[in-house]
Design a protein around this motif. Structure first.
Motif, mmCIF file in Angstrom:
data_model
loop_
_atom_site.group_PDB
_atom_site.id
_atom_site.type_symbol
_atom_site.label_atom_id
_atom_site.label_comp_id
_atom_site.label_asym_id
_atom_site.label_seq_id
_atom_site.Cartn_x
_atom_site.Cartn_y
_atom_site.Cartn_z
ATOM 1 N N SER A 37 0.814 -1.214 0.000
ATOM 2 C CA SER A 37 0.000 0.000 0.000
ATOM 3 C C SER A 37 0.848 1.264 0.000
ATOM 4 O O SER A 37 0.404 2.319 -0.465
ATOM 5 C CB SER A 37 -0.905 0.020 1.237
ATOM 6 N N PHE A 38 2.079 1.174 0.525
ATOM 7 C CA PHE A 38 2.880 2.385 0.710
ATOM 8 C C PHE A 38 4.086 2.456 -0.217
ATOM 9 O O PHE A 38 4.792 3.459 -0.223
ATOM 10 C CB PHE A 38 3.367 2.475 2.161
ATOM 11 N N GLU A 61 4.102 10.377 2.088
ATOM 12 C CA GLU A 61 2.757 10.943 1.938
ATOM 13 C C GLU A 61 1.691 9.872 2.157
ATOM 14 O O GLU A 61 0.690 10.103 2.848
ATOM 15 C CB GLU A 61 2.623 11.573 0.541
ATOM 16 N N LYS A 62 1.895 8.681 1.600
ATOM 17 C CA LYS A 62 0.909 7.598 1.752
ATOM 18 C C LYS A 62 0.861 7.097 3.191
ATOM 19 O O LYS A 62 -0.217 6.794 3.718
ATOM 20 C CB LYS A 62 1.238 6.447 0.800
ATOM 21 N N ASP A 96 14.581 10.579 1.919
ATOM 22 C CA ASP A 96 14.747 11.791 1.127
ATOM 23 C C ASP A 96 13.450 12.573 1.243
ATOM 24 O O ASP A 96 12.630 12.296 2.134
ATOM 25 C CB ASP A 96 15.149 11.474 -0.326
ATOM 26 N N SER A 97 13.224 13.521 0.394
ATOM 27 C CA SER A 97 12.062 14.395 0.572
ATOM 28 C C SER A 97 10.735 13.674 0.375
ATOM 29 O O SER A 97 9.711 14.114 0.898
ATOM 30 C CB SER A 97 12.154 15.590 -0.382
ATOM 31 N N ALA A 98 10.730 12.547 -0.347
ATOM 32 C CA ALA A 98 9.471 11.870 -0.647
ATOM 33 C C ALA A 98 9.324 10.503 0.012
ATOM 34 O O ALA A 98 8.205 10.073 0.307
ATOM 35 C CB ALA A 98 9.305 11.714 -2.161
ATOM 36 N N ASN A 99 10.431 9.790 0.233
ATOM 37 C CA ASN A 99 10.354 8.384 0.612
ATOM 38 C C ASN A 99 11.231 8.038 1.809
ATOM 39 O O ASN A 99 12.198 8.736 2.115
ATOM 40 C CB ASN A 99 10.797 7.498 -0.564
ATOM 41 N N LEU A 100 10.863 6.925 2.450
ATOM 42 C CA LEU A 100 11.702 6.267 3.440
ATOM 43 C C LEU A 100 12.327 5.043 2.781
ATOM 44 O O LEU A 100 11.699 4.392 1.943
ATOM 45 C CB LEU A 100 10.876 5.819 4.645
#
Length: 346
Positions: A37-38, A61-62, A96-100
């Motif tokens: 899901s993520f 975000e998710k 980073d700015s969007a993801n783990l």
């Protein structure tokens, strides 16, 4: 009862294992191993030591939108605290700015679930081998006051030597008393979880009973393929009387019943002798626990692996060029919600 418990090296939860410092540019991404899901899990190769790893990439975000921040942070913290031969290793994590990103072992044999579906069911000695290794891992986690809460064949991976690695600690929780969160996989939920009652580590032993039943029969004991979860939960709450028993080994059935005990205060693994009752049960009579923990017992199934990076045991997924989006600069709205993930750039 006098029983020699398997000796386990205990790492206090507050003392975190040493992890490396990584960034995305340290790796070559090869292919997708799984999706969720993520985000995705990718097979990657280090540019430095040339070893293969699995990197779990999760969209911040998710995670925030689906209110899974605490579960995600728990997974990282639990994996940083454990170090056991039958549990997957976390080598490092960053963001980073969007993801783990979580850098973990690549376990090439695939899921126990896949082997079980291909086999339909396991012979008694095979089910016993995997159940014994899971029992050692659960006993170790419980010694650190960790409840795992998501035992199922999909979360048990097979290493190149055929021994297990338990993965996916998204539902794991450090808890030395009781918990009450409803989480887990429906077929594997203990009745006290379904009834929204407080519960303890004994829910993991209940789940091991379900796992043994599924390995021996091919399906979980209360399985309802075409019904809603309501019907399934009614059967779980009705208890073993609702089970249609195949012709199991009598000792296996006895242990399953002791794990599926409705009253947690009477459940195996949760009595006066704790896990000692599990290790001393007659179904496990011939198991040499110390040799098993040292992986000195040959596994019943050896995965067919052509090379170090062979991922043929995993399902193929469309790549959709998703890896090209990693590391792209975007507004970072959630970075402060994941303080234990280093900012390492790309």
């Amino acid at each position: 009862m006098d029983v020699d418990l398997p000796t386990e090296p205990v790492v206090p939860l507050q003392v975190r294992r040493q992890t490396g410092s990584y960034r995305l540019s340290d790796f070559i991404i090869h292919r997708t191993l799984g999706t969720g899901s993520f985000g995705r899990v990718h097979l990657v190769r280090s540019k430095h030591n040339l070893r293969f790893y699995a990197i779990k990439v999760l969209s911040k975000e998710k995670i925030v939108r689906m209110r899974q921040v605490s579960h995600t942070r728990n997974e990282q913290q639990m994996l940083m605290a454990v170090q056991h031969t039958f549990i997957i290793n976390l080598w490092g994590s960053f963001q980073d700015s969007a993801n783990l990103y979580m850098v973990m072992d690549f376990v090439p044999g695939g899921e126990l679930f896949t082997l079980l579906r291909r086999s339909n069911r396991f012979p008694d000695p095979v089910a016993k081998f995997y159940a014994a290794e899971v029992a050692l891992a659960l006993n170790y986690m419980h010694s650190l006051d960790i409840i795992y809460r998501d035992l199922k064949p999909e979360n048990i991976l097979l290493n190149a030597d055929g021994h297990i690695k338990i993965a996916d600690f998204g539902f794991a929780k450090h808890c030395n008393t009781n918990a009450w969160t409803l989480c887990g996989t429906p077929d594997y939920l203990a009745p006290e979880i379904i009834r929204n009652e407080r519960y303890n580590k004994s829910v993991d032993w209940y789940a091991l009973g379900v796992l043994i039943f599924e390995m021996l029969s091919g399906l979980p004991p209360f399985h309802e393929p075409d019904a809603s979860h309501v019907v399934l939960y009614e059967k779980i709450c009705a208890g073993p009387a609702a089970i249609r028993w195949p012709p199991f080994n009598a000792l296996a059935q006895d242990l399953i019943l002791k794990f599926l005990e409705h009253d947690p205060t009477k459940r195996y693994g949760n009595l006066k002798h704790g896990a000692g009752d599990v290790f001393a049960h007659p179904w496990f009579r011939e198991v040499d626990w110390d040799k098993l923990r040292k992986r000195e017992i040959t596994a019943p199934y050896l995965p067919k692996i052509a090379s170090a990076g062979d991922a043929s045991a995993f399902e193929k997924y469309p790549e959709d060029n998703v890896a090209a989006t990693y590391g792209q600069p975007v507004d970072d709205l959630y970075g402060d919600m994941f303080p234990d993930f280093d900012y390492a750039g790309v």
